[in-house]
Write a protein that holds these residues in place. Structure first.
Motif, PDB file in Angstrom:
ATOM      1  N   THR A   1       0.828  -1.205   0.000  1.00 17.40           N
ATOM      2  CA  THR A   1       0.000   0.000   0.000  1.00 17.40           C
ATOM      3  C   THR A   1       0.865   1.259   0.000  1.00 17.40           C
ATOM      4  OG1 THR A   1      -1.493  -1.294   1.399  1.00 17.40           O
ATOM      5  CG2 THR A   1      -2.085   0.984   1.017  1.00 17.40           C
ATOM      6  N   SER A   2       2.025   1.204   0.673  1.00 16.55           N
ATOM      7  CA  SER A   2       2.964   2.334   0.664  1.00 16.55           C
ATOM      8  C   SER A   2       3.466   2.603  -0.748  1.00 16.55           C
ATOM      9  CB  SER A   2       4.154   2.049   1.583  1.00 16.55           C
ATOM     10  OG  SER A   2       3.741   1.776   2.896  1.00 16.55           O
TER      11      SER A   2
ATOM     12  N   ARG B   1      -7.876  14.632   8.323  1.00 20.25           N
ATOM     13  CA  ARG B   1      -8.584  13.520   8.968  1.00 20.25           C
ATOM     14  C   ARG B   1      -9.148  12.562   7.919  1.00 20.25           C
ATOM     15  NH1 ARG B   1     -10.355  17.386  13.083  1.00 20.25           N
ATOM     16  NH2 ARG B   1     -12.179  17.898  11.801  1.00 20.25           N
ATOM     17  N   VAL B   2      -9.778  13.116   6.903  1.00 18.13           N
ATOM     18  CA  VAL B   2     -10.342  12.300   5.829  1.00 18.13           C
ATOM     19  C   VAL B   2      -9.230  11.535   5.106  1.00 18.13           C
ATOM     20  CG1 VAL B   2     -11.455  12.407   3.560  1.00 18.13           C
ATOM     21  CG2 VAL B   2     -12.409  13.694   5.469  1.00 18.13           C
ATOM     22  N   SER B   3      -8.123  12.222   4.842  1.00 15.92           N
ATOM     23  CA  SER B   3      -7.001  11.590   4.140  1.00 15.92           C
ATOM     24  C   SER B   3      -6.429  10.429   4.943  1.00 15.92           C
ATOM     25  CB  SER B   3      -5.902  12.626   3.866  1.00 15.92           C
ATOM     26  OG  SER B   3      -6.383  13.656   3.042  1.00 15.92           O
TER      27      SER B   3
ATOM     28  N   ILE C   1      -4.558  12.404   0.140  1.00 11.58           N
ATOM     29  CA  ILE C   1      -4.626  11.040   0.672  1.00 11.58           C
ATOM     30  C   ILE C   1      -3.268  10.359   0.513  1.00 11.58           C
ATOM     31  CG2 ILE C   1      -5.608   8.742   0.281  1.00 11.58           C
ATOM     32  CD1 ILE C   1      -8.240  10.123  -0.465  1.00 11.58           C
ATOM     33  N   ALA C   2      -2.668  10.504  -0.664  1.00 11.99           N
ATOM     34  CA  ALA C   2      -1.360   9.887  -0.916  1.00 11.99           C
ATOM     35  C   ALA C   2      -0.278  10.495  -0.029  1.00 11.99           C
ATOM     36  CB  ALA C   2      -0.992  10.049  -2.395  1.00 11.99           C
ATOM     37  N   ALA C   3      -0.310  11.833   0.135  1.00 15.04           N
ATOM     38  CA  ALA C   3       0.710  12.516   0.937  1.00 15.04           C
ATOM     39  C   ALA C   3       0.650  12.102   2.402  1.00 15.04           C
ATOM     40  CB  ALA C   3       0.537  14.027   0.806  1.00 15.04           C
ATOM     41  N   VAL C   4      -0.550  11.873   2.920  1.00 16.39           N
ATOM     42  CA  VAL C   4      -0.709  11.459   4.320  1.00 16.39           C
ATOM     43  C   VAL C   4      -0.430   9.968   4.475  1.00 16.39           C
ATOM     44  CG1 VAL C   4      -2.382  11.187   6.192  1.00 16.39           C
ATOM     45  CG2 VAL C   4      -2.323  13.311   4.869  1.00 16.39           C
ATOM     46  N   ALA C   5      -0.909   9.179   3.512  1.00 10.67           N
ATOM     47  CA  ALA C   5      -0.823   7.721   3.638  1.00 10.67           C
ATOM     48  C   ALA C   5       0.584   7.186   3.468  1.00 10.67           C
ATOM     49  CB  ALA C   5      -1.753   7.061   2.618  1.00 10.67           C
TER      50      ALA C   5
END
Length: 299
Positions: free
Chosen positions: A37-38, A64-66, A176-180
């Motif tokens: 996933t990373s 929070r959503v991300s 989302i990508a930047a947080v995940a």
């Protein structure tokens, strides 16, 4: 009525999401779920960098959503896929975010929920219980629990999105990508092992699965749905996306030799029927039918 080109786009989005379950299962098995996933979000972040712009005054809900979508939702989905079992059971269970969202909207946003929707939610949840009694699925109940948790996380994120302005699908995907990416990489280092050995023996051909998941599922799939939602009502677009778990089930049979027992078929049908009834807003549909009947009588 949706035009033929737009219907073909909806079909393409369903194919992209349906095959994403296959790519995810292969990739999670190859790289380990969190590390896979990373890598997926690394590719997505590279693609989405031009859209990584701050949302002034809305960064807290956006982050929070991300986190919920990128780390919790996707992390749990790929852990569930790696846990084993049947692709069909995983793909159908992910759709529980629809009734979960309806329940949360009633509890926290004070939205009214009709009797028909209550029955529909009960049918969807009962369908998942029937799926759980399928012998193939029963041996991998942990997979269903992981994916049910992922669906609940997505439902919570859907409610929190009400606090954000309409940022656009690509901007949301970028955040989302930047947080995940860093979060999942840290979790992978803590809970998974063998990263150095994996990186040493990696081949470019092995990267097709995270690349596909990033491009086809997030960029193409979500991009198409965002485009369609800009042209048609939600109640017209959402039911079309229920083809994705059906296609995933078919892909699972051909790619992994999955067996579709009668409990899985019946339970899956119940779940998808319940989700369909929740999605199309049956009360509004009944009013529209009555209105059209009244107009026909007057004519």
């Amino acid at each position: 009525m949706m035009s033929l080109p737009d219907l073909l786009l909806a079909l393409l989005a369903n194919f992209a999401w349906g095959f994403n379950f296959i790519a995810g299962k292969i990739g999670a098995g190859k790289f380990q779920p969190l590390f896979f996933t990373s890598i997926r979000f690394l590719f997505l972040l590279i693609i989405m960098l031009p859209w990584l712009k701050p949302a002034h005054g809305h960064m807290k809900p956006l982050l929070r959503v991300s986190f919920l979508l990128g780390v919790v939702h996707f992390g749990m989905v790929f852990i569930g896929l790696n846990a084993g079992g049947n692709i069909a059971s995983i793909a159908i269970t992910t759709q529980l975010y629809v009734p979960f969202s309806a329940i949360l909207a009633t509890l926290f946003l004070r939205e009214r929920i009709s009797f028909i929707r209550i029955v529909a939610i009960a049918i969807a949840l009962l369908g998942v219980m029937v799926i759980g009694f399928d012998p193939t699925v029963f041996n991998h109940l942990d997979a269903i629990l992981w994916v049910s948790g992922a669906a609940f996380a997505m439902a919570v994120a859907t409610i929190l999105m009400r606090q954000c302005p309409n940022l656009g699908v690509f901007r949301l995907q970028a955040w989302i990508a930047a947080v995940a990416l860093p979060s999942l990489l840290l979790l992978s280092i803590i809970f998974e092992s063998g990263h150095v050995q994996l990186i040493r023996h990696i081949h470019l051909s092995d990267l097709w699965s995270p690349l596909y998941s990033a491009v086809a599922a997030s960029v193409v799939g979500h991009g198409i749905v965002y485009y369609l939602l800009g042209r048609y009502p939600v109640s017209s677009v959402t039911p079309l996306m229920l083809l994705a778990p059906i296609l995933a089930s078919i892909f699972g049979v051909f790619c992994f030799g999955d067996e579709l027992g009668w409990k899985l078929i019946v339970g899956g049908g119940m779940t998808l029927l319940g989700i369909l009834l929740v999605s199309i807003n049956p009360d509004a549909l009944i009013k529209t039918i009555k209105l059209r009947r009244g107009m026909l009588k007057k004519g």
